[in-house]
Design a protein around this motif. Structure first.
Motif, PDB file in Angstrom:
ATOM      1  N   THR A   3       0.827  -1.205   0.000  1.00 13.98           N
ATOM      2  CA  THR A   3       0.000   0.000   0.000  1.00 13.98           C
ATOM      3  C   THR A   3       0.858   1.250   0.000  1.00 13.98           C
ATOM      4  OG1 THR A   3      -1.704  -1.198   1.221  1.00 13.98           O
ATOM      5  CG2 THR A   3      -1.840   1.202   1.226  1.00 13.98           C
ATOM      6  N   SER A   6       2.376   1.588  -3.430  1.00 14.59           N
ATOM      7  CA  SER A   6       1.339   1.984  -4.376  1.00 14.59           C
ATOM      8  C   SER A   6       1.046   3.481  -4.276  1.00 14.59           C
ATOM      9  CB  SER A   6       0.066   1.178  -4.114  1.00 14.59           C
ATOM     10  OG  SER A   6      -0.985   1.652  -4.902  1.00 14.59           O
ATOM     11  N   LEU A  52      -1.562   1.686  -9.364  1.00 16.49           N
ATOM     12  CA  LEU A  52      -2.873   1.036  -9.355  1.00 16.49           C
ATOM     13  C   LEU A  52      -2.756  -0.470  -9.534  1.00 16.49           C
ATOM     14  CD1 LEU A  52      -4.990   3.537 -11.462  1.00 16.49           C
ATOM     15  CD2 LEU A  52      -5.157   3.092  -9.005  1.00 16.49           C
ATOM     16  N   LYS A  55      -2.088  -1.828  -6.290  1.00 15.69           N
ATOM     17  CA  LYS A  55      -3.243  -1.673  -5.412  1.00 15.69           C
ATOM     18  C   LYS A  55      -4.376  -2.641  -5.750  1.00 15.69           C
ATOM     19  CE  LYS A  55      -5.207   1.113  -2.345  1.00 15.69           C
ATOM     20  NZ  LYS A  55      -4.987   0.709  -1.002  1.00 15.69           N
ATOM     21  N   ILE A  56      -4.652  -2.809  -7.063  1.00 15.59           N
ATOM     22  CA  ILE A  56      -5.737  -3.708  -7.487  1.00 15.59           C
ATOM     23  C   ILE A  56      -5.198  -4.697  -8.528  1.00 15.59           C
ATOM     24  CG2 ILE A  56      -7.808  -2.366  -6.945  1.00 15.59           C
ATOM     25  CD1 ILE A  56      -7.645  -1.093  -9.679  1.00 15.59           C
ATOM     26  N   ARG A  58      -6.090  -7.566  -9.411  1.00 10.35           N
ATOM     27  CA  ARG A  58      -7.057  -8.367 -10.179  1.00 10.35           C
ATOM     28  C   ARG A  58      -7.378  -7.719 -11.525  1.00 10.35           C
ATOM     29  NH1 ARG A  58      -9.881  -5.621  -6.396  1.00 10.35           N
ATOM     30  NH2 ARG A  58     -11.666  -4.416  -7.143  1.00 10.35           N
ATOM     31  N   GLU A  59      -7.062  -6.441 -11.697  1.00  4.94           N
ATOM     32  CA  GLU A  59      -7.321  -5.721 -12.946  1.00  4.94           C
ATOM     33  C   GLU A  59      -6.068  -5.645 -13.826  1.00  4.94           C
ATOM     34  OE1 GLU A  59     -10.232  -4.653 -13.930  1.00  4.94           O
ATOM     35  OE2 GLU A  59     -11.276  -5.146 -12.065  1.00  4.94           O
ATOM     36  N   TRP A  60      -5.132  -6.589 -13.655  1.00  8.39           N
ATOM     37  CA  TRP A  60      -3.855  -6.493 -14.364  1.00  8.39           C
ATOM     38  C   TRP A  60      -3.982  -6.491 -15.883  1.00  8.39           C
ATOM     39  CZ3 TRP A  60      -1.786 -10.023 -17.679  1.00  8.39           C
ATOM     40  CH2 TRP A  60      -2.302 -11.306 -17.658  1.00  8.39           C
TER      41      TRP A  60
END
Length: 96
Positions: A3, A6, A52, A55-56, A58-60
């Motif tokens: 975090t 990021s 990002l 941070k997220i 799963r959206e790679w």
């Protein structure tokens, strides 16, 4: 730890955005201003996207596509601006 990294990358990206905007106030040539703005904008946007991505994760796929698009399109745009700024006989924009 992820975090903090990021948010650090996102902050660096925003700093690059403002750092690239600052030369617009100077007295240098228009092409220098556009070049520094586009480079700083590209680096800032890429830093934000990597932040990002951390941070997220799963959206790679979408974020990697955004990184590739930024790298390709901003480079192509730089070449187009440089080409169009050179007056020559072959360039239809400068025909009299």
């Amino acid at each position: 730890m992820v975090t903090v990294l990021s948010f650090s990358l996102i902050t660096v990206g925003i700093v690059f955005w403002f750092w690239g905007t600052w030369p617009l106030l100077g007295t240098r040539s228009l092409l220098f201003k556009l070049h520094s703005l586009s480079v700083a904008d590209t680096l800032g946007s890429m830093a934000i996207i990597v932040g990002l991505l951390l941070k997220i994760p799963r959206e790679w796929p979408l974020l990697v596509l955004a990184l590739i698009s930024l790298a390709i399109w901003n480079t192509v745009l730089g070449y187009v601006v440089a080409y169009c700024s050179q007056p020559s006989r072959e360039n239809p924009l400068f025909k009299s």
